[in-house]
Design an enzyme around this catalytic site. Sequence first.
Site, PDB file in Angstrom:
ATOM      1  N   LEU A 147       0.587  -1.095   0.071  1.00  0.00           N
ATOM      2  CA  LEU A 147      -0.060   0.062  -0.248  1.00  0.00           C
ATOM      3  C   LEU A 147       0.814   1.156   0.220  1.00  0.00           C
ATOM      4  O   LEU A 147       2.179   1.274   0.571  1.00  0.00           O
ATOM      5  CB  LEU A 147      -0.847  -0.006   1.140  1.00  0.00           C
ATOM      6  CG  LEU A 147      -2.158  -0.962   1.266  1.00  0.00           C
ATOM      7  CD1 LEU A 147      -2.747  -0.785   2.674  1.00  0.00           C
ATOM      8  CD2 LEU A 147      -3.017  -0.953   0.218  1.00  0.00           C
ATOM      9  N   ASP A 148       0.374   2.352  -0.796  1.00  0.00           N
ATOM     10  CA  ASP A 148       1.088   3.617  -0.514  1.00  0.00           C
ATOM     11  C   ASP A 148       1.602   4.047   0.897  1.00  0.00           C
ATOM     12  O   ASP A 148       0.554   3.690   1.642  1.00  0.00           O
ATOM     13  CB  ASP A 148       0.520   4.660  -1.447  1.00  0.00           C
ATOM     14  CG  ASP A 148       0.339   4.426  -2.935  1.00  0.00           C
ATOM     15  OD1 ASP A 148       1.139   3.464  -3.324  1.00  0.00           O
ATOM     16  OD2 ASP A 148      -0.509   4.755  -3.577  1.00  0.00           O
ATOM     17  N   LYS A 149       2.212   4.934   1.138  1.00  0.00           N
ATOM     18  CA  LYS A 149       2.511   5.396   2.525  1.00  0.00           C
ATOM     19  C   LYS A 149       1.361   5.961   2.897  1.00  0.00           C
ATOM     20  O   LYS A 149       1.015   5.738   4.100  1.00  0.00           O
ATOM     21  CB  LYS A 149       3.831   6.169   2.473  1.00  0.00           C
ATOM     22  CG  LYS A 149       4.139   6.543   3.876  1.00  0.00           C
ATOM     23  CD  LYS A 149       5.751   7.355   3.678  1.00  0.00           C
ATOM     24  CE  LYS A 149       6.152   7.430   5.406  1.00  0.00           C
ATOM     25  NZ  LYS A 149       7.440   8.421   5.379  1.00  0.00           N
ATOM     26  N   THR A 151      -1.496   5.711   2.474  1.00  0.00           N
ATOM     27  CA  THR A 151      -3.059   4.717   2.151  1.00  0.00           C
ATOM     28  C   THR A 151      -2.863   4.105   3.430  1.00  0.00           C
ATOM     29  O   THR A 151      -1.865   3.438   3.994  1.00  0.00           O
ATOM     30  CB  THR A 151      -2.980   3.890   1.168  1.00  0.00           C
ATOM     31  OG1 THR A 151      -2.983   4.889  -0.005  1.00  0.00           O
ATOM     32  CG2 THR A 151      -4.323   3.340   0.800  1.00  0.00           C
ATOM     33  N   ARG A 247      -5.491   6.135  -7.856  1.00  0.00           N
ATOM     34  CA  ARG A 247      -5.110   7.575  -7.719  1.00  0.00           C
ATOM     35  C   ARG A 247      -5.135   8.051  -9.255  1.00  0.00           C
ATOM     36  O   ARG A 247      -5.389   9.176  -9.433  1.00  0.00           O
ATOM     37  CB  ARG A 247      -4.041   7.715  -6.976  1.00  0.00           C
ATOM     38  CG  ARG A 247      -3.848   7.456  -5.546  1.00  0.00           C
ATOM     39  CD  ARG A 247      -2.456   7.400  -4.669  1.00  0.00           C
ATOM     40  NE  ARG A 247      -1.880   8.455  -5.024  1.00  0.00           N
ATOM     41  CZ  ARG A 247      -0.826   8.816  -4.597  1.00  0.00           C
ATOM     42  NH1 ARG A 247      -0.081   7.714  -4.030  1.00  0.00           N
ATOM     43  NH2 ARG A 247      -0.052   9.959  -4.568  1.00  0.00           N
TER      44      ARG A 247
END
Length: 338
Positions: A147-149, A151, A247
């Site tokens: 997961l993105d930081k 998120t 995104r």
Amino acid sequence: MSSRIITVTADQAGQTVAAVLRSHLPDSSWNDVRRMVAGRRVKVLEELCLDPARRLREGDTLEFLARPASRPRTHENIVIRYLDEHLVVVEKPSGLSTVRHPSEKSWNERRKKLSPTLEDLVPKLIAREQGRLPKGKLPRLRIVQRLDKETSGLVVFARSVDAERSLGRQFRRHTVIRRYLAIVPGTLPSQRIATHLARNRGDGRRGSTTIASLGKEAITHVEVEERLPEYSLLSCRLETGRTHQIRIHVAELGHPVCGEKVYNRSRSGDVFPDASGAPRLALHATELGLVHPITGAALHWTMLLPADLQALWERLRGRAAKGKQPSANANPKPGHAS
């Protein structure tokens, strides 16, 4: 220095973080830019960077922060939802990277503690859960999902070779259930978004390309959970799982996720306005479903919107209540993961 983001150009590709910083801060010395990095003032690809010698690639984003980034999260912020000898599922808080960048793998433990990742913290948490002292070298996690930081949400790690292989096959075959909640400005209809994503769409940013051979197929199924006059709460189910897929897809429709700092511009360079006051990227991995890699049992978890995003949505609801009310078919429980 105010916060700003730059995109690494083809001419800058291969240069270090310190070198690119100096090119944009000509009045700063090498020691100045090194102190800036050590002082938690630089992010690369939205993740805090503490290595001034890290090499950059074309299209990477580098952010100068007006203030030092907050200190790292600790294991108390992480909740284990499922644990056995083959896999672990955890609730990831926003602000914590899932895994460490390859250039940081050789860091010693003291340096890693300055900016820990989920990959670093979960083994220690597992040891505590099992009543063992988290000392010495702990069994490593095997990465099958990221997961993105910024998120938040549900993440699964494999703990055995067999589990890693089985989960890898499930992700490649797109049989894993992955659903996210996203708060975006404006309104858009429920739809299936299918494009080919490339590392560079032509302006140095990751995005969709009309040349299929240059990108990888990316499919997102979007449904509207709740609609306000000026904002929407979206349920986004991933059919594929490309980097930054949700995104990019919603941004290219003109509705970037609230709090977005990278995909907040059109191809022409115009910045999409964001008056939401989002405390961070308003994206949350709310649902995860898979087949146990060893037993074959169907496993499923949900996680409600965390407090910061729930508060954001309630605040946006309050704004709407002063004007136009939400639509009659709105879901009254935006945090519910069905």
